[in-house]
Structure formats: C-alpha cells, structure tokens
Design a protein around this motif. Structure first.
Motif, mmCIF file in Angstrom:
data_model
loop_
_atom_site.group_PDB
_atom_site.id
_atom_site.type_symbol
_atom_site.label_atom_id
_atom_site.label_comp_id
_atom_site.label_asym_id
_atom_site.label_seq_id
_atom_site.Cartn_x
_atom_site.Cartn_y
_atom_site.Cartn_z
ATOM 1 N N PHE A 23 -14.921 5.350 55.810
ATOM 2 C CA PHE A 23 -15.583 5.286 54.498
ATOM 3 C C PHE A 23 -17.100 5.440 54.649
ATOM 4 C CE2 PHE A 23 -17.649 3.077 51.012
ATOM 5 C CZ PHE A 23 -17.060 3.716 49.933
ATOM 6 N N ILE A 24 -17.653 4.681 55.598
ATOM 7 C CA ILE A 24 -19.105 4.749 55.808
ATOM 8 C C ILE A 24 -19.520 6.161 56.190
ATOM 9 C CG2 ILE A 24 -20.983 3.922 57.283
ATOM 10 C CD1 ILE A 24 -19.411 1.254 57.445
ATOM 11 N N LEU A 25 -18.742 6.761 57.082
ATOM 12 C CA LEU A 25 -19.031 8.120 57.533
ATOM 13 C C LEU A 25 -19.035 9.086 56.350
ATOM 14 C CD1 LEU A 25 -19.273 10.226 59.846
ATOM 15 C CD2 LEU A 25 -16.783 10.340 59.814
ATOM 16 N N PHE A 26 -17.997 8.955 55.536
ATOM 17 C CA PHE A 26 -17.885 9.875 54.409
ATOM 18 C C PHE A 26 -19.066 9.700 53.452
ATOM 19 C CE2 PHE A 26 -16.259 11.671 50.499
ATOM 20 C CZ PHE A 26 -15.618 12.815 50.954
ATOM 21 N N ALA A 27 -19.411 8.439 53.234
ATOM 22 C CA ALA A 27 -20.519 8.158 52.318
ATOM 23 C C ALA A 27 -21.824 8.732 52.867
ATOM 24 C CB ALA A 27 -20.638 6.657 52.101
ATOM 25 N N LEU A 28 -22.047 8.578 54.172
ATOM 26 C CA LEU A 28 -23.285 9.070 54.786
ATOM 27 C C LEU A 28 -23.385 10.587 54.677
ATOM 28 C CD1 LEU A 28 -23.686 6.901 57.991
ATOM 29 C CD2 LEU A 28 -25.157 6.940 55.965
ATOM 30 N N ILE A 29 -22.300 11.245 55.058
ATOM 31 C CA ILE A 29 -22.296 12.707 55.016
ATOM 32 C C ILE A 29 -22.513 13.175 53.578
ATOM 33 C CG2 ILE A 29 -20.838 14.753 55.322
ATOM 34 C CD1 ILE A 29 -21.565 13.826 57.968
ATOM 35 N N ASN A 30 -21.873 12.452 52.669
ATOM 36 C CA ASN A 30 -21.999 12.772 51.257
ATOM 37 C C ASN A 30 -23.451 12.659 50.790
ATOM 38 O OD1 ASN A 30 -20.360 13.399 48.823
ATOM 39 N ND2 ASN A 30 -21.453 11.572 48.090
ATOM 40 N N ALA A 31 -24.133 11.657 51.350
ATOM 41 C CA ALA A 31 -25.512 11.407 50.936
ATOM 42 C C ALA A 31 -26.450 12.531 51.366
ATOM 43 C CB ALA A 31 -25.986 10.076 51.502
ATOM 44 N N ILE A 32 -26.080 13.237 52.439
ATOM 45 C CA ILE A 32 -26.924 14.344 52.905
ATOM 46 C C ILE A 32 -26.970 15.430 51.843
ATOM 47 C CG2 ILE A 32 -27.142 16.177 54.645
ATOM 48 C CD1 ILE A 32 -25.803 14.295 56.612
ATOM 49 N N GLY A 33 -25.894 15.531 51.061
ATOM 50 C CA GLY A 33 -25.858 16.536 50.008
ATOM 51 C C GLY A 33 -24.824 17.608 50.321
ATOM 52 N N ASN A 34 -24.726 18.572 49.468
ATOM 53 C CA ASN A 34 -23.755 19.648 49.636
ATOM 54 C C ASN A 34 -24.212 20.594 50.737
ATOM 55 O OD1 ASN A 34 -22.187 21.900 49.487
ATOM 56 N ND2 ASN A 34 -22.148 21.973 47.231
ATOM 57 N N PRO A 35 -23.498 20.627 51.862
ATOM 58 C CA PRO A 35 -23.948 21.458 53.001
ATOM 59 C C PRO A 35 -24.002 22.935 52.644
ATOM 60 C CG PRO A 35 -21.766 20.539 53.409
ATOM 61 C CD PRO A 35 -22.263 19.893 52.173
ATOM 62 N N ILE A 36 -23.102 23.395 51.765
ATOM 63 C CA ILE A 36 -23.110 24.819 51.394
ATOM 64 C C ILE A 36 -24.450 25.143 50.727
ATOM 65 C CG2 ILE A 36 -21.957 26.617 50.046
ATOM 66 C CD1 ILE A 36 -20.185 25.500 52.231
ATOM 67 N N GLN A 37 -24.813 24.212 49.852
ATOM 68 C CA GLN A 37 -26.105 24.351 49.175
ATOM 69 C C GLN A 37 -27.235 24.424 50.197
ATOM 70 O OE1 GLN A 37 -26.220 23.067 45.418
ATOM 71 N NE2 GLN A 37 -27.936 24.530 45.450
ATOM 72 N N ARG A 67 -12.675 12.896 46.466
ATOM 73 C CA ARG A 67 -12.871 13.669 47.700
ATOM 74 C C ARG A 67 -12.587 12.819 48.935
ATOM 75 N NH1 ARG A 67 -18.122 15.109 48.205
ATOM 76 N NH2 ARG A 67 -18.763 14.092 46.290
ATOM 77 N N TYR A 68 -13.020 11.545 48.889
ATOM 78 C CA TYR A 68 -12.751 10.655 50.025
ATOM 79 C C TYR A 68 -11.246 10.485 50.216
ATOM 80 C CZ TYR A 68 -12.437 6.425 52.850
ATOM 81 O OH TYR A 68 -12.127 5.524 53.821
ATOM 82 N N GLY A 69 -10.555 10.281 49.073
ATOM 83 C CA GLY A 69 -9.097 10.109 49.138
ATOM 84 C C GLY A 69 -8.427 11.335 49.740
ATOM 85 N N ALA A 70 -8.872 12.488 49.292
ATOM 86 C CA ALA A 70 -8.258 13.726 49.779
ATOM 87 C C ALA A 70 -8.519 13.908 51.276
ATOM 88 C CB ALA A 70 -8.826 14.916 49.000
ATOM 89 N N TRP A 71 -9.754 13.597 51.664
ATOM 90 C CA TRP A 71 -10.121 13.751 53.086
ATOM 91 C C TRP A 71 -9.285 12.799 53.954
ATOM 92 C CZ3 TRP A 71 -13.300 10.341 56.280
ATOM 93 C CH2 TRP A 71 -13.625 10.909 57.514
ATOM 94 N N LEU A 72 -9.203 11.532 53.479
ATOM 95 C CA LEU A 72 -8.436 10.529 54.219
ATOM 96 C C LEU A 72 -6.982 10.981 54.370
ATOM 97 C CD1 LEU A 72 -9.509 7.949 55.363
ATOM 98 C CD2 LEU A 72 -8.609 6.715 53.393
ATOM 99 N N TRP A 73 -6.444 11.469 53.219
ATOM 100 C CA TRP A 73 -5.050 11.906 53.221
ATOM 101 C C TRP A 73 -4.854 13.036 54.234
ATOM 102 C CZ3 TRP A 73 -0.628 10.067 52.360
ATOM 103 C CH2 TRP A 73 0.489 10.886 52.181
ATOM 104 N N SER A 74 -5.832 13.937 54.292
ATOM 105 C CA SER A 74 -5.665 15.062 55.217
ATOM 106 C C SER A 74 -5.822 14.623 56.674
ATOM 107 C CB SER A 74 -6.640 16.185 54.873
ATOM 108 O OG SER A 74 -7.959 15.689 54.936
ATOM 109 N N ILE A 75 -6.743 13.689 56.953
ATOM 110 C CA ILE A 75 -6.876 13.344 58.385
ATOM 111 C C ILE A 75 -5.682 12.535 58.873
ATOM 112 C CG2 ILE A 75 -9.394 13.491 58.553
ATOM 113 C CD1 ILE A 75 -9.583 10.518 58.463
ATOM 114 N N VAL A 76 -4.995 11.852 57.958
ATOM 115 C CA VAL A 76 -3.762 11.189 58.372
ATOM 116 C C VAL A 76 -2.779 12.234 58.918
ATOM 117 C CG1 VAL A 76 -1.751 9.915 57.536
ATOM 118 C CG2 VAL A 76 -4.043 9.211 56.859
#
Ligand code: ATP
Ligand code: MG
Lengths: 322, 349
Positions: A23-37, A67-76
């Motif tokens: 969760f922390i990781l996802f939040a941190l990466i999210n805080a950096i902003g949209n990487p595509i942008q 998005r976090y839920g989807a990511w978590l679901w996929s890494i499982v």
C-alpha cells in the motif's frame, strides 16, 4: 504453543506486512504523478489525447483505490503489468533477472558462511596468536573496503592482467566456454561471486570469532573439557552451535537484503540481475518494474525474517514458540 | 584441546613402588601473564588427598582456590601458565601427560562439579545428550546403554522420573536440579576423585543443605575422594576430613579438620574461625562468607614481600615483612607456614 500455530501466526503476520508495504509503495509511486505524463509531456508532437490513451492502456486512469485494488489483484496472480521500457511482462523480467541474482547471491552466502565459520574457529581457538591476527586484520580490511573496489581489483587482476576470467555478463556472447552453457555460466560467476563473498565473509568472520571467543569462556565449555571430551566435540558440538545463534540474524539479513548488495555487484560486472534491472528502472521511471522489484525485495525480507525465526526455534531450545 | 602451557615443569618422575596418596600437589605455581604484569594466583602450593578422603580448601575470595583446582585438570583459563610444580594423580604427573592421556583422565578418573549450575550446563543440548555423549566417548557403549546408565545416575542423585528429565533442556530445570545433573555428569564414569568448586554457593540455603547431604552420601557409596573448595567454614566443618587454608596464592596451614577447628596454629586460620559465628550449625543458617577480617587480601599483581598475610596479621613481627615462611610440620599431619610458629624462611627481595 504448538508449532503449527506458531507458523500460522507468523505467516499471517508476514502477509499483513507485505500488504502494508504494498500500500505504501503504491501510494508513493502514485504521488510522483502519472509517469506517462512525465515521460512524454516534453516530447514534441505528443498530444494530451495520446497521453490519455496511453495512460488508460497502462491502467493509470481511474481513482486511487480502484487502481490499487486492481494492481494488488494482478500481483497475486504474479502479473505486475507491462514494463514501459522493455515492453515485456514485468513478471517475466522478475523471473529471468531474479534467477540471475540468485545465481550470484546464494553461492556467495553459502561460501562466506563456510569460510567465515572456519576462519572464526581458527581465530578464536588461537586467540591473540599469529593466525588470529592475520584473520582479524584481513577481515577488517575486507570489511572496510568498498565492495566495488574489490570487484574492480578482481577484474584488473583476473581479467585484464591474467586474462583468465570474464569480467562482464552472465554468458559469453560468441563462443561458449568449452562449448557448454553450464560451464560458461559457472565461469562467468566466479568473479562476481568472489566479490560478494569477500564482502559477506569479512563481517561474518568478525562476528563468528567474537561470538566463539565469548562462548569458549563459558562454564559449560570448561565443563565439557573437564569431562574429557576431545577438542573436536567441544568446539564443533558444544561451542560452535552456541556461537552460531547470534549469526542467524546476520545471515537472515544477508538473505533478506540480497538486493541491497546486488546493484553494486551487478553494475560492476554488467550482470543481468534484479539489482541492475532495478537501477535501470529507477533511472528510466519504469514504474511497473520499480514496483515489481520492490515487492520482491519486501517478500524476500519477510521470508528471510520468517526463516530466521524458524531457525532460532530449531537451534535454540530456550526460545518458546509464541 | 584446552590445556594451559606448562613452562617449567619438574621432570622428575613419580617415585615408583611407593603407594603414594591418590593426589599429591607439590610446589604448584600458576601465574597469569597479563598486560599489567604477572599475577601470582597460585604461588607454591602443596596438598595431598588420600584415597577415600575429602580435602577442604578454604580461603577468602581471590586466594587462588579456583585456579588451583582447575589446574589439577590443567584447565585454568588463558593466560594462565603453570610455572612450576607437579600434580601427581594415581602415580602420574598430570602436568607432563600428553593431551590425549589427559582427556582420558578428565571425566573418567577425576571429574569436576562447578559453582554455578545455571551456566555449567550447555543450554542448547538436552540433559540426555550431554550425559550420554560423555559416557559414550569414554566407554564406547551403545546409545541405549548410555541412556540407561544416565537415567540410573539421575536416580542416584535424587532426580525422579529420569526418563523425562533426560529429554529436557537445562532451562527447564530448577537450580538445585541443574546442580544434581552436574553432579550426575561428574559421576558418570565413577571417578576416583571429585573436584567440587563451591558446589552450593549459587544455590538457595535449603537446597544447599540437600546438595551437601547428597555429596556426603555419594562419596560414601562410591568410596570417592573429594576436593571441596569453599569459603564457607560451615561447609568444610561438615564435609572435610582434612583442611587446607589458602591465603593469597599460598597455603597457610593444613591439618585434620578437628585440628583446624580445635587447635589452629596459623594466625590467619584463627582469624578465619573467629570471623565465623557458629560453625556447628554449619550450612543451615545464612551463608557465611569469610572476609570479615580487618583489611583486604593483597593484590596478587604486587604481592608483598615476606609473608603475604603480614599486614593483616595481629602477630606480625618485623621479620615477617622480609622473609617468606615455608611450610613445616608442627605435629604429625599438621603443617603450618608461619615464622612465628617456627617455619623456616626464605629471604625475598
Ligand atoms: N583470567 C585471569 N587473568 C588474570 N588474573 C586472574 C584470572 N583469573 C583469576 N585471576 C587471579 O587469580 C587469583 C585467584 O583467583 P581464583 O578465582 O582462583 O580465586 P578464588 O580463591 O577461587 O576466589 P573466589 O572465592 O572468589 O572464587 C585472583 O586474584 C585473580 O585476580
Ligand atoms: Mg573460586
């Protein structure tokens, strides 16, 4: 408390820990902003629409929780998304590069444990003697030298001057050593494993020696001598096992923090491992890879801690399960 | 093999033919070579133990009792060095035996029990593992036979349900129980001589009494000799046939227990006895520690010239400051080392 309950409790705890880190990781990466942008906004000819489309493609739209839920679901399902740079499933990258990292780290940890134990025993048995002095000073030296320097010196001696060992990569690009993948692979492993071993052994030897010196002073060791047991039994059976207990934590750390030493080694030897992958990913903001590798590091730390706890229980009867 | 270096052992062999005492310690000197200088922990000590006898070694803290008794098995910790003397046990000078021979004697002919039961058992091996390992090493019996024998010994030292105890680890046992296991460990091979260095000091008072009773009983049953090191006069009063009084690395007086208590000669022995309130209730009261004598024992790093007791001695004469007394017999079986009791002296620089 039963062993099974102990294990289940520890597993539950580990799972919670991994979830928290994710969760922390996802939040941190999210805080950096949209990487595509970030990656494309400066590029001429890229429209806002294209960025929006790409963001959708990489699953970067929608709200945070979804998005976090989807990511978590996929890494499982061991699906870490697709690498932006390599354009390959991150799961595949982790597998391929991870194996290369293990190829260096596991032999290095095993070797350094063996060497450090032997050196520690010799030093502790002849405390303040000549052998002790040489072992302690080389360990101090190995401990204080920066890892990359050891790597570079090894390359200088064995690849550049003597020309007997390869200095980079995991395999030869043209002619395989003796025409065999296995031998060629092993051949390439020698120097990086040596560098890691030097690094690990130095600290382990110092720990092993001081812990053995301490144990050899204990009453129960004097009692073992007084019972007429031979040196082999006293040192290997009575002293070494006790002296090993404080090493477990450090060994666990070596396993868990494998990826702490991996980047330097893999950079020096251009080794296609997770450490090198991680560094590249960070430079290029390949966020699915960054997140994937970070999750691998977390899981490894948690697993190492679990294994350490289990090892303590196995080796030390005083520890209660609970 | 841990064994301390012997730098100048007396190479003369034990006198053949004469059946000597079980153990004879002669002129033993054990020094610690430390960075600050030489600590003369044991500095010329003689004593003997006859078959079936119990010798009590008493003295204040730091008088060298532990170092002397460990040296009997050549186990004094580094940087100890045996500088002189002989330890003749069953006709062999142990200080000259090769390590291999010494390992055969340790635990089999001469065994030891330790002061602190909490630290003298290996914490990560079960009681059974620790006992059978020794037995199997010395006798080569099968695992099962060793387990049976270990259980037998646990019963002998008063431990009930030995089969269960053998599977337990030291931390699962009480202090008294641990000491009983320590005693069982020492008796595995029925040694001729048992060394006991303050075997009850670390235990509760009630447990102390039980352990002493046990030792007295076992000594009888196994017709064992014993060296009992203690600073508790009550304990020696109860247990010892003969008593050696040590002070600052030297022997002051050796005699039968009765003589020591009823007709002590050495001023230090007298001072010791006066500092003990009542010896007849021995170990049932509070623990009695010796150093209630005025002054402090000397620093062995800078041992005073002359008699080491002179600065605390009520009878000290000027010569006591210069001349070191040598032990001499004042009566059959009673030796004293005091210039004021007629001991010959040697000038010290
Ligand atoms: N490792 C060592 N290094 C230097 N000196 C030591 C060492 N061990 C013991 N000594 C010295 O040897 C002397 C005798 O010590 P020892 O332990 O034999 O005394 P003790 O009579 O058993 O005393 P206690 O009643 O406290 O057990 C002490 O003065 C101590 O300072
Ligand atoms: Mg002592």
């Amino acid at each position: 408390m039963g062993a099974l309950r102990f294990l289940l409790r520890r597993l539950a705890f580990s799972a919670a820990l991994i979830l928290g880190v994710s969760f922390i990781l996802f939040a941190l990466i999210n805080a950096i902003g949209n990487p595509i942008q970030i990656l494309l906004s400066e590029t001429p000819g890229v429209s806002e629409e294209m960025i929006a489309t790409l963001s959708r493609y990489y699953g970067l739209d929608g709200n945070f929780i979804d998005r976090y839920g989807a990511w978590l679901w996929s890494i499982v399902h061991f699906d870490f998304g697709t690498s932006i740079i390599y354009n390959q499933p991150v799961g595949e990258l982790l597998e391929v590069y991870g194996l290369e990292t293990l190829k260096l780290q596991l032999p290095a940890i095993l070797l350094s444990t063996l060497i450090a134990t032997a050196a520690g025993v010799i030093a502790a048995m002849r405390q303040h003697g000549w052998a002790d002095f040489s072992i302690v000073s080389s360990a101090m030296l190995g401990h204080s030298l920066p890892g990359f320097l050891v790597g570079i010196v090894l390359i200088l001696i064995f690849s550049y001057w003597l020309g007997v060992l390869p200095s980079y990569g995991a395999y030869s690009t043209r002619n395989l050593m003796m025409g065999s993948m296995v031998i060629d692979g092993l051949w390439h492993m020698v120097l990086p494993v040596a560098m890691l071993t030097v690094f690990n052994t130095a600290t382990l030897t110092l720990l092993m020696r001081s812990s053995l010196v301490d144990v050899l002073r204990q009453d129960y060791i004097t009692a073992a001598w007084a019972s007429g047991l031979p040196a082999r039994r006293v040192v290997l059976h009575h002293a070494l096992r006790n002296a090993f207990i404080p090493q477990l934590t450090y060994l666990g750390t070596l396993f868990g923090l494998m990826l702490g030493t991996a980047p330097v080694t893999e950079t020096v030897f251009t080794w296609p491992g997770l450490g090198a992958l991680y560094i590249t990913a960070i430079h290029q903001l390949d966020y699915p890879v960054i997140m994937g590798v970070t999750m691998v590091i977390t899981v490894m730390l948690v697993v190492a801690t679990l294994l350490t706890d289990i090892a303590y229980v196995v080796i030390d009867p005083r520890i209660r399960l609970g | 093999m841990r064994s301390i270096p012997v730098s100048a052992p007396d190479p003369s062999p034990a006198k053949a033919g004469q059946p000597g005492p079980l153990l004879a310690v002669e002129g033993l000197k054990v020094h610690f070579h430390t960075r600050d200088g030489v600590v003369r922990a044991v500095d010329g000590v003689d004593f003997q133990v006859g078959t079936g006898q119990t010798l009590g070694i008493v003295g204040e803290s730091g008088s060298g009792k532990t170092v002397a008794s460990l040296t009997l098995l050549r186990l004094a910790p580094p940087p100890a060095r045996i500088v002189a003397g002989r330890v003749v046990f069953e006709g062999e000078n142990l200080l000259l035996q090769p390590d291999k021979r010494l390992a055969e004697i340790r635990g089999r002919r001469m065994a030891m029990i330790f002061q602190n039961p909490a630290t003298s058992l290996n914490p990560i091996l079960s009681v059974g593992q620790q006992l059978t390992e020794i037995l199997r090493w010395h006798t080569g019996v099968s695992r099962q036979a060793a387990l049976d024998r270990a259980a037998e010994l646990l019963t002998l030292v008063g431990i009930s349900d030995p089969a269960a105890r053998l599977r337990q680890y030291p931390h699962e046992l009480s202090g008294g129980m641990k000491q009983r296991v320590g005693i069982a460990r020492a008796l595995l091979c029925e040694p001729a001589l048992l060394l006991a260095d303050e075997p009850t000091t670390a235990l509760d008072v009630t447990i102390q009494a039980q352990i002493l009773d046990l030792l007295a009983d076992l000594r009888q049953r196994l017709s064992m000799s014993m060296v009992l090191v203690t600073h508790d006069m009550g304990v020696v009063a109860r247990m010892a046939d003969r008593i050696t009084v040590m002070y600052a690395g030297r022997v002051c007086e050796t005699a039968d227990a009765d003589t020591i208590f009823n007709a002590p000669q050495h001023p230090y022995t007298r001072a010791l006895l006066e500092s003990v309130p009542r010896i007849d209730h021995s170990y049932s009261g509070a623990r009695r520690v010796l150093p209630s004598i005025a002054g402090r024992p000397p620093d062995l790093l800078h041992a005073p010239p002359g008699c080491r007791f002179h600065d605390r001695c009520p009878e000290a004469a000027p010569e006591c400051r210069r001349t070191m007394p040598r032990e001499h017999l004042v009566a059959p079986g009673h030796s004293v080392s005091c210039l004021r009791r007629g001991s010959p002296g040697e000038e010290t620089p």
